[in-house]
Design an enzyme around this catalytic site. Structure first.
Site, PDB file in Angstrom:
ATOM      1  N   ARG A 144      87.364  78.708  65.019  1.00 17.89           N
ATOM      2  CA  ARG A 144      86.238  78.526  64.080  1.00 17.89           C
ATOM      3  C   ARG A 144      84.975  79.216  64.545  1.00 17.89           C
ATOM      4  NH1 ARG A 144      89.262  73.981  63.991  1.00 17.89           N
ATOM      5  NH2 ARG A 144      88.037  73.042  65.639  1.00 17.89           N
ATOM      6  N   GLU A 199      91.704  67.651  78.679  1.00 19.45           N
ATOM      7  CA  GLU A 199      91.913  66.260  79.064  1.00 19.45           C
ATOM      8  C   GLU A 199      93.257  66.126  79.802  1.00 19.45           C
ATOM      9  OE1 GLU A 199      91.643  63.723  75.710  1.00 19.45           O
ATOM     10  OE2 GLU A 199      91.668  61.893  76.915  1.00 19.45           O
TER      11      GLU A 199
HETATM   12  P1  AMP Z   1      85.219  71.256  74.380  1.00 20.39           P
HETATM   13  O1  AMP Z   1      85.852  72.307  75.229  1.00 20.39           O
HETATM   14  O2  AMP Z   1      85.657  69.877  74.732  1.00 20.39           O
HETATM   15  O3  AMP Z   1      83.701  71.396  74.333  1.00 20.39           O
HETATM   16  O4  AMP Z   1      85.751  71.459  72.894  1.00 20.39           O
HETATM   17  C1  AMP Z   1      85.186  72.434  72.056  1.00 20.39           C
HETATM   18  C2  AMP Z   1      86.231  73.146  71.276  1.00 20.39           C
HETATM   19  O5  AMP Z   1      87.186  72.248  70.704  1.00 20.39           O
HETATM   20  C3  AMP Z   1      85.613  73.903  70.122  1.00 20.39           C
HETATM   21  O6  AMP Z   1      86.228  75.187  70.048  1.00 20.39           O
HETATM   22  C4  AMP Z   1      85.899  73.065  68.894  1.00 20.39           C
HETATM   23  O7  AMP Z   1      86.341  73.863  67.816  1.00 20.39           O
HETATM   24  C5  AMP Z   1      86.977  72.081  69.316  1.00 20.39           C
HETATM   25  N1  AMP Z   1      86.590  70.676  69.119  1.00 20.39           N
HETATM   26  C6  AMP Z   1      86.442  69.752  70.095  1.00 20.39           C
HETATM   27  N2  AMP Z   1      86.147  68.561  69.601  1.00 20.39           N
HETATM   28  C7  AMP Z   1      86.084  68.701  68.260  1.00 20.39           C
HETATM   29  C8  AMP Z   1      85.806  67.813  67.171  1.00 20.39           C
HETATM   30  N3  AMP Z   1      85.518  66.521  67.363  1.00 20.39           N
HETATM   31  N4  AMP Z   1      85.823  68.320  65.917  1.00 20.39           N
HETATM   32  C9  AMP Z   1      86.101  69.624  65.718  1.00 20.39           C
HETATM   33  N5  AMP Z   1      86.378  70.510  66.694  1.00 20.39           N
HETATM   34  C10 AMP Z   1      86.375  70.067  67.954  1.00 20.39           C
END
Ligand code: AMP
Length: 175
Positions: free
Chosen positions: A63, A100
């Site tokens: 996205r 995770e």
């Molecule tokens: P992180 O690495 O945990 O910061 O996760 C970010 C990535 O995961 C981004 O590329 C987001 O598109 C996706 N992502 C993580 N959590 C969500 C959420 N609650 N809703 C939508 N996309 C998420």
């Protein structure tokens, strides 16, 4: 950081989907926003307000590509794709990062950026910050300068900003 009234309309077009893709996750679905020309345009303009002199925009699969491509086209800048493993056909830089459970990685073509480039790094959501951190490390490997990170939605409870403490990051909407 900003959480401004001019984004109230765009904010109203984010759909919260509980327990997707697995129990306990509140998924931020941006497809209603993308379908609405004002909401999409407002989001793109807010993210682009932190270009800070970038000549290229890098988007994180998948996205992040949508926002990064729109910013790049609107501002006449180059677009760089940071992709999931095995998608890019030529020589890549690779950064592995922790999820995770387990690991994932991001790749970027080695000729996408060099030390003369200034880059805005874009994604849709900042959650734990692992993905954005990996993107920053990929850009660092290329020798290019990161001007700023920009995300449309920051999930503040997951503390991604703390993990990225030394990196300038703009979020359009903080939840
Ligand atoms: P992180 O690495 O945990 O910061 O996760 C970010 C990535 O995961 C981004 O590329 C987001 O598109 C996706 N992502 C993580 N959590 C969500 C959420 N609650 N809703 C939508 N996309 C998420």
């Amino acid at each position: 950081m900003s959480d401004n009234e001019h984004l109230n309309y765009a904010r109203s077009k984010i759909a919260d989907v509980p327990d997707f893709p697995k129990p306990g996750i509140l998924f931020k679905d941006i497809t209603p926003l993308l379908q609405d020309k004002k909401a999409f345009n407002d989001a793109v303009d807010d993210l682009a307000s932190h270009l800070n002199g970038a000549n290229k925009v890098a988007g994180i699969e998948s996205r992040g590509f949508i926002f990064a491509a729109a910013i790049a086209a609107k501002h006449n800048l180059g677009l760089v794709l940071l992709r999931k493993p095995g998608k890019l056909p030529r020589k890549t830089h690779v950064v592995q990062y922790q999820l995770e459970y387990g690991f994932d990685s991001l790749e970027m073509h080695q000729d996408s950026l060099d030390k003369n480039d200034r880059v805005l790094l874009v994604d849709d959501v900042l959650a734990t910050g692992g993905t954005m951190m990996a993107g920053c490390e990929l850009i660092a490997k290329s020798g290019a300068k990161l001007t700023n990170c920009a995300v449309f939605i920051e999930i503040s409870a997951l503390n991604g900003r703390n993990r990225l403490s030394s990196i300038p990051i703009h979020s359009s909407i903080i939840v």
